[in-house]
Motif scaffolding. Structure first.
Motif: not given
Length: 251
Positions: A228-239
């Motif tokens: 839980m120390e390194k969290l980021g954002k990603e765009r899923g395959r559904d956008g």
């Protein structure tokens, strides 16, 4: 010396921790504290929750209903964020006198300066005098599920990679990873888990990095697990945007 009998045990488990550490503090409400004083009840903290004991001489002659309420505080701030709460917080867990697995409900408007992790309300029906059996109430907290994202730089970035789940059953792929829909670093590549995984302080997953194709040469025998120390954002395959647990590997 007074002799005490155990009335019930309250056990709290958490998927993130494997079990609950001994840093939980149970604070009775004002009405509950008055009831405990009046009825000769003692609260004892345990490594996995709490126990309620009653002075033997104070046992009633017939069944008695004990309405008890406790605020539960934790010294671990991560618990608020790594828990997959079944309903919107703040939460209270309640019983109707017969349930062993306590039911979660949303606690309506709490104005406390410091919010507890949760609250517990138990209507415990105590057996008549001579009944020494005790009951166990349980709260099972689930861990938040998050996609894992591996970043590879250095020599690994130029290879076609495959992340293999060593614990997958025969004929099953197990935990799958695919190239990230979002770019990694300028000189790197990234792979994201196809599904969210439950977060654990000591993860149990056994993942291996291999070179894709051919004999599948093993590049890293055991990949480090996410935390839980390194969290980021990603765009899923559904956008849609989603939170990912990031793991950086340079080799």
């Amino acid at each position: 010396m007074s002799r005490y009998l155990r009335l019930f045990t309250l056990v709290i488990s958490h998927e993130y921790l494997a079990d609950m550490p001994g840093n939980m503090r149970f604070v009775p409400s004002a009405a509950c504290a008055a009831l405990m004083e009046r009825e000769g009840l003692l609260l004892r903290h345990t490594p996995h929750g709490a126990e309620l004991w009653r002075e033997e001489r104070a046992l009633p002659a017939s069944d008695a209903l004990l309405p008890l309420a406790f605020a539960v505080f934790s010294c671990d701030p991560q618990l608020q964020y790594c828990t997959d709460w079944p309903v919107a917080p703040p939460l209270r867990y309640v019983s109707n006198g017969g349930d062993e697995l306590l039911r979660a409900e949303t606690l309506a408007g709490s104005g406390a300066a410091r919010q507890p992790l949760l609250s517990v309300e138990i209507d415990h029906r105590q057996g008549a005098r001579g009944d020494t059996g005790h009951k166990t109430y349980r709260i099972a907290l689930a861990s938040k599920k998050i996609h894992w994202k591996y970043f590879f730089t250095g020599n690994l970035a130029g290879k076609k990679l495959s992340i293999v789940d060593l614990d997958a059953p025969d004929g099953d792929r197990g935990i799958g990873f695919a190239a990230s829909a979002m770019p990694a670093t300028e000189d790197g590549t990234a792979y994201t888990s196809e599904g969210p995984l439950p977060m654990q302080r000591l993860p149990q997953q056994r993942l291996q990095l291999r070179e894709e194709g051919g004999a599948g040469k093993v590049l890293i025998r055991r990949l480090p697990n996410a935390n839980m120390e390194k969290l980021g954002k990603e765009r899923g395959r559904d956008g849609r945007s989603m939170i990912v647990a990031e793991i950086y590997i340079h080799q």
